[in-house]
Design an enzyme around this catalytic site. Sequence first.
Site, PDB file in Angstrom:
ATOM      1  N   ILE A  13      -4.265 -23.737 -40.697  1.00  0.00           N
ATOM      2  CA  ILE A  13      -4.504 -23.415 -39.277  1.00  0.00           C
ATOM      3  C   ILE A  13      -3.172 -23.307 -38.529  1.00  0.00           C
ATOM      4  O   ILE A  13      -2.976 -22.420 -37.691  1.00  0.00           O
ATOM      5  CB  ILE A  13      -5.422 -24.466 -38.615  1.00  0.00           C
ATOM      6  CG1 ILE A  13      -6.721 -24.631 -39.425  1.00  0.00           C
ATOM      7  CG2 ILE A  13      -5.744 -24.072 -37.177  1.00  0.00           C
ATOM      8  CD1 ILE A  13      -7.563 -25.839 -39.033  1.00  0.00           C
ATOM      9  N   ASP A  32       7.024 -29.892 -41.348  1.00  0.00           N
ATOM     10  CA  ASP A  32       5.970 -30.097 -42.354  1.00  0.00           C
ATOM     11  C   ASP A  32       6.587 -30.786 -43.562  1.00  0.00           C
ATOM     12  O   ASP A  32       7.729 -30.502 -43.921  1.00  0.00           O
ATOM     13  CB  ASP A  32       5.387 -28.716 -42.755  1.00  0.00           C
ATOM     14  CG  ASP A  32       4.005 -28.819 -43.360  1.00  0.00           C
ATOM     15  OD1 ASP A  32       3.875 -29.493 -44.400  1.00  0.00           O
ATOM     16  OD2 ASP A  32       3.062 -28.226 -42.805  1.00  0.00           O
ATOM     17  N   ASP A  59       8.550 -35.580 -42.724  1.00  0.00           N
ATOM     18  CA  ASP A  59       7.252 -36.238 -42.611  1.00  0.00           C
ATOM     19  C   ASP A  59       7.133 -36.810 -41.198  1.00  0.00           C
ATOM     20  O   ASP A  59       8.108 -37.371 -40.681  1.00  0.00           O
ATOM     21  CB  ASP A  59       7.202 -37.369 -43.660  1.00  0.00           C
ATOM     22  CG  ASP A  59       5.815 -37.911 -43.856  1.00  0.00           C
ATOM     23  OD1 ASP A  59       5.237 -38.440 -42.873  1.00  0.00           O
ATOM     24  OD2 ASP A  59       5.294 -37.808 -44.973  1.00  0.00           O
ATOM     25  N   ASN A 100      -1.285 -41.831 -43.034  1.00  0.00           N
ATOM     26  CA  ASN A 100      -0.819 -40.478 -42.729  1.00  0.00           C
ATOM     27  C   ASN A 100      -1.291 -40.015 -41.348  1.00  0.00           C
ATOM     28  O   ASN A 100      -0.496 -39.563 -40.512  1.00  0.00           O
ATOM     29  CB  ASN A 100      -1.350 -39.523 -43.810  1.00  0.00           C
ATOM     30  CG  ASN A 100      -0.429 -38.341 -44.015  1.00  0.00           C
ATOM     31  OD1 ASN A 100      -0.021 -37.704 -43.062  1.00  0.00           O
ATOM     32  ND2 ASN A 100      -0.094 -38.049 -45.246  1.00  0.00           N
ATOM     33  N   SER A 125     -11.593 -32.878 -34.752  1.00  0.00           N
ATOM     34  CA  SER A 125     -12.571 -32.250 -35.647  1.00  0.00           C
ATOM     35  C   SER A 125     -13.984 -32.565 -35.190  1.00  0.00           C
ATOM     36  O   SER A 125     -14.238 -33.625 -34.608  1.00  0.00           O
ATOM     37  CB  SER A 125     -12.353 -32.831 -37.045  1.00  0.00           C
ATOM     38  OG  SER A 125     -13.423 -32.508 -37.894  1.00  0.00           O
ATOM     39  N   TYR A 149     -12.066 -40.066 -42.861  1.00  0.00           N
ATOM     40  CA  TYR A 149     -11.323 -38.965 -42.252  1.00  0.00           C
ATOM     41  C   TYR A 149     -11.709 -38.827 -40.772  1.00  0.00           C
ATOM     42  O   TYR A 149     -10.849 -38.755 -39.889  1.00  0.00           O
ATOM     43  CB  TYR A 149     -11.612 -37.668 -43.022  1.00  0.00           C
ATOM     44  CG  TYR A 149     -11.155 -36.425 -42.303  1.00  0.00           C
ATOM     45  CD1 TYR A 149      -9.807 -36.179 -42.074  1.00  0.00           C
ATOM     46  CD2 TYR A 149     -12.090 -35.487 -41.837  1.00  0.00           C
ATOM     47  CE1 TYR A 149      -9.402 -35.035 -41.403  1.00  0.00           C
ATOM     48  CE2 TYR A 149     -11.691 -34.349 -41.175  1.00  0.00           C
ATOM     49  CZ  TYR A 149     -10.337 -34.127 -40.955  1.00  0.00           C
ATOM     50  OH  TYR A 149      -9.943 -33.013 -40.283  1.00  0.00           O
ATOM     51  N   LYS A 153      -9.572 -39.379 -37.067  1.00  0.00           N
ATOM     52  CA  LYS A 153      -9.485 -38.424 -35.952  1.00  0.00           C
ATOM     53  C   LYS A 153      -9.917 -39.093 -34.650  1.00  0.00           C
ATOM     54  O   LYS A 153      -9.302 -38.893 -33.594  1.00  0.00           O
ATOM     55  CB  LYS A 153     -10.359 -37.192 -36.230  1.00  0.00           C
ATOM     56  CG  LYS A 153      -9.826 -36.306 -37.341  1.00  0.00           C
ATOM     57  CD  LYS A 153      -8.557 -35.592 -36.912  1.00  0.00           C
ATOM     58  CE  LYS A 153      -7.861 -34.885 -38.041  1.00  0.00           C
ATOM     59  NZ  LYS A 153      -6.546 -34.353 -37.704  1.00  0.00           N
TER      60      LYS A 153
END
Length: 339
Positions: A13, A32, A59, A100, A125, A149, A153
């Site tokens: 994206i 990235d 990172d 992460n 999301s 996950y 978010k």
Amino acid sequence: MGKVLVTGGAGYIGSHTVIQLAHAGLEVAVLDNLSNSSRGVIARLEELTGKTIQFIHADVRDRDALRAVFSENAYEAVIHFAGLKAVSESQNEPLKYFDNNVSGSIVLFEEMMNADISKLIFSSSATVYGDPGCVCYAETTPLKPINVYGQTKLMVEDILRDIKWANPQWQIALLRYFNPVGAHESGRIGESPFGTPNNLMPFISQVAVGKREKLMVYGNDYPTPDGTGLRDYIHVDDLAAGHLAALNALSKDNSLITVNLGTGKPNSVLEMISAFEKASGVTIPYEIIGRRSGDLPEYYADAHLAKKILNWEAKLGIDRMCADTWRWQKNNPNGYCDQ
Ligand code: NAD
Ligand code: UFG
């Protein structure tokens, strides 16, 4: 608008968004760690935009690297795509996802604060809604993620709501994506998953190009018209345009923006297979197997708020999503891996 830092900008994206930012006249830098993308993306972005894209191989959890980047460059805004996104992996390795996605975001926000950068767009999301007991999700629908996950978010969304409360000058947009698919019309950039794809569209396109024998359809006994799952598939270029619209809205509106980015129209797995066959002229062999754990029968976006506050709406339908995916897959059977 000055320079924009795009974390995760080499990813699916992010890369499509970089093109639109550059076409809008913005100077763009990509940060990235290439954990789920390839260095070759940057050359293609430069080819497509005719501009130099600064690339920082780092990172977001690396505080020293961020500090150096922010001290050497004056960014007006950050678009934060960097993160891990595989639902099943997040269930098996929760700490990897919290580290992460959540710790990485905290380091980024702290270093933004130290550098006096207060304009941010965050990739959230539809997963934050979890299983709320309805199928059309509005931004006011309760947030109850059902996997790690989704939990990461929601945690970052919560952190940003608190940052906004404590620092009213921050301008923040939380964009809740539905199911991004498709590729840039040029066929030069697209989704290039490492290993076996988790998601429907890259799997279909790898079957079409002969890399995989057949698609496994996860269940045809859902309470939907054809029995397969319904999702709100959105073209990645429409999604990218939503980021530009959010950047513009942030310049005018000082409230925290939270919007769904979807089309508002659900399609079934069988409809996507048939649209892909039509676009590619290739028959997609498939086998119906059992339901995938954690999948919901149906959900889609209530897309009205984005239209109202961003003046944005999705324009491209599933035929175009499939045609663009096929062009990308056919021209790049191994994604960026051949570079
Ligand atoms: P992607 O994996 O293609 O892109 C993410 C990029 O971030 C990759 O290039 C990866 O190398 C990089 N990255 C990961 N961790 C990093 C770190 N710690 N530091 C620096 N870079 C890092 O995924 P995508 O589909 O482009 O998704 C972008 C964002 O949108 C993600 O945050 C994802 O969770 C979110 N999102 C994606 C979907 C989807 O279905 N694709 C749906 C909703 C939300
Ligand atoms: N499906 C198959 N076979 C496959 C892959 C998927 O039948 O090989 C079906 C699924 O059961 C589902 C539909 O295709 O009905 C879409 O599945 P995806 O895996 O493509 O997408 P999901 O809706 O499960 O989830 C995706 C991302 C999440 C993101 C969510 C946002 O994987 O990260 O969309 O709504 F959060």
